[in-house]
Design an enzyme around this catalytic site. Structure first.
Site, short mmCIF file in Angstrom:
data_model
loop_
_atom_site.label_atom_id
_atom_site.label_comp_id
_atom_site.label_asym_id
_atom_site.label_seq_id
_atom_site.Cartn_x
_atom_site.Cartn_y
_atom_site.Cartn_z
N SER A 166 0.31 6.16 5.06
CA SER A 166 0.56 5.20 3.99
C SER A 166 1.76 5.72 3.20
O SER A 166 2.13 6.89 3.34
CB SER A 166 -0.68 5.14 3.09
OG SER A 166 -0.33 4.76 1.78
N TYR A 179 -7.39 8.73 -1.81
CA TYR A 179 -6.72 8.01 -0.71
C TYR A 179 -5.40 8.70 -0.40
O TYR A 179 -5.09 8.99 0.75
CB TYR A 179 -6.52 6.55 -1.11
CG TYR A 179 -5.84 5.71 -0.06
CD1 TYR A 179 -6.56 5.23 1.04
CD2 TYR A 179 -4.48 5.41 -0.14
CE1 TYR A 179 -5.94 4.47 2.02
CE2 TYR A 179 -3.84 4.65 0.83
CZ TYR A 179 -4.58 4.17 1.91
OH TYR A 179 -3.97 3.42 2.87
P1 NDP Z 1 -9.13 -3.05 6.05
O1 NDP Z 1 -9.92 -2.68 4.85
O2 NDP Z 1 -8.89 -4.47 6.36
O3 NDP Z 1 -9.72 -2.36 7.34
C1 NDP Z 1 -10.25 -1.07 7.30
C2 NDP Z 1 -11.15 -0.92 8.50
O4 NDP Z 1 -11.78 0.38 8.43
C3 NDP Z 1 -12.26 -1.96 8.51
O5 NDP Z 1 -12.43 -2.47 9.80
C4 NDP Z 1 -13.48 -1.17 8.07
O6 NDP Z 1 -14.69 -1.65 8.59
C5 NDP Z 1 -13.16 0.20 8.68
N1 NDP Z 1 -13.97 1.23 8.06
C6 NDP Z 1 -14.02 1.56 6.76
N2 NDP Z 1 -14.97 2.49 6.56
C7 NDP Z 1 -15.51 2.76 7.78
C8 NDP Z 1 -16.57 3.59 8.22
N3 NDP Z 1 -17.26 4.36 7.37
N4 NDP Z 1 -16.87 3.62 9.53
C9 NDP Z 1 -16.20 2.85 10.41
N5 NDP Z 1 -15.21 2.00 10.05
C10 NDP Z 1 -14.88 1.96 8.73
O7 NDP Z 1 -7.76 -2.26 5.85
P2 NDP Z 1 -6.36 -2.33 6.61
O8 NDP Z 1 -6.45 -3.07 7.87
O9 NDP Z 1 -5.36 -2.67 5.59
O10 NDP Z 1 -6.15 -0.76 6.90
C11 NDP Z 1 -5.99 -0.22 8.17
C12 NDP Z 1 -5.26 1.10 8.03
O11 NDP Z 1 -3.94 0.90 7.50
C13 NDP Z 1 -5.94 2.08 7.07
O12 NDP Z 1 -5.83 3.39 7.61
C14 NDP Z 1 -5.11 1.98 5.81
O13 NDP Z 1 -5.17 3.17 5.06
C15 NDP Z 1 -3.74 1.75 6.38
N6 NDP Z 1 -2.78 1.14 5.47
C16 NDP Z 1 -2.92 -0.17 5.08
C17 NDP Z 1 -1.99 -0.73 4.23
C18 NDP Z 1 -2.07 -2.16 3.78
O14 NDP Z 1 -1.20 -2.60 2.99
N7 NDP Z 1 -3.03 -2.94 4.22
C19 NDP Z 1 -0.86 0.06 3.69
C20 NDP Z 1 -0.82 1.41 4.17
C21 NDP Z 1 -1.75 1.91 5.03
P3 NDP Z 1 -15.47 -2.87 7.85
O15 NDP Z 1 -14.63 -4.08 8.10
O16 NDP Z 1 -16.77 -2.89 8.53
O17 NDP Z 1 -15.53 -2.51 6.41
#
Ligand code: NDP
Length: 264
Positions: A166, A179
């Protein structure tokens, strides 16, 4: 690590995957039920991958599984691996590894995408259990899953591991707490693993910063932001596929941004 000149020219965001680019490749995506993970899983399947959908909410994983099934003939069936990275214990990781070994015999790609945002508050105020949860899901679980799956990655002729960072993973920002700290740690994990595997195995290890993306996590971080102003997850998958597949051969230990820097 000494990237070669050709690896310095490599630009994953320019990549458009060929129809069968992932044919014969088994690729695991964590957090595959929503957001960026879902979009990448769908495009991997479109490119012929056997996608392993890992996440904590089975209903969401089933939804993505059904979407992949609807892509039509020739698209390999995905598999679902329910795993809550916050609660998983050694036996759960072993079961996941065994299931993948039985069905695929190897692993060709591993995308660490799942993450928790935690809370946005000062270090002064940060709740200790929340700090530990975020560090556990974002860092420790990614480490354990990688460690467990390394033998299956080594069984592939051409394996990739891709971690997710990130903007706050290289430069700390006030109130981003656990985070930000966790993403610094994931950057370190990427460098250590890349160094350990470079030259001694066909595994390459890189990290991607997706930038601002229209997902639930972004909404949680910036609740009043206009969603329409943000790029969709679907618009960024080219970089992910480049780094997860054959296009990135020879590239390891590198950090990439899925979006071009803003002009000005
Ligand atoms: P989302 O919140 O949409 O997706 C996160 C995913 O992680 C979900 O599918 C969630 O599952 C899963 N997850 C969370 N906790 C657990 C757990 N305990 N066990 C298994 N799965 C888990 O976020 P994004 O798609 O935005 O994020 C994806 C990646 O990109 C992350 O690493 C984030 O840090 C990174 N990122 C995103 C940015 C953005 O602007 N969106 C910017 C910079 C980095 P569930 O749906 O069941 O909760």
């Amino acid at each position: 690590m000494n990237p070669t000149t050709s690896s310095l020219d490599f630009q994953p965001r320019m990549h458009t995957p060929a129809a069968d680019e992932f044919r014969g490749r088994a690729v695991l995506v964590t957090g595959a039920g929503s957001g960026i993970g879902r979009a990448v899983a769908l495009d991997l399947a479109r490119a012929g991958a056997e996608v392993i959908l890992l996440g904590r909410t089975v209903r969401k994983l089933e939804g993505v599984h059904a979407e992949i099934a609807k892509l039509g003939a020739g698209v390999p069936e995905a598999s679902i691996v329910p795993l809550d990275l916050e609660r998983a214990v050694a036996a759960d990781y072993e079961a996941v590894t065994e299931a993948i070994r039985t069905r695929y015999g190897r692993l060709d790609g591993l995308l660490h995408n799942a993450a928790l945002l935690g809370v946005l508050t000062s270090i002064d105020q940060y709740d200790v259990p929340t700090f530990m949860r975020v560090m556990h899901v974002n860092v420790t679980a990614a480490f354990v899953l990688t460690q467990q799956l390394l033998p299956l990655l080594r069984a592939s002729q051409d394996a990739t591991v891709l971690f997710t960072s990130s903007g706050v993973g290289q430069r700390g920002r006030a109130y981003w707490g656990a985070y930000s700290v966790s993403k610094f740690a994931v950057e370190g994990l990427t460098q250590v693993l890349a160094h350990e595997t470079e030259g001694s195995s066909p595994i390459r290890v890189n990290i991607i910063d997706p930038g601002r993306v229209r997902t639930a996590m972004r909404r949680q971080a910036y609740p009043s932001e206009a969603q329409e102003s943000l790029p969709t997850a679907e618009s960024l998958t080219g970089s992910y596929l480049a780094l997860l597949g054959p296009a990135s051969r020879g590239i390891t230990g590198r950090r990439f941004e899925a979006q071009a820097p803003k002009a000005g």
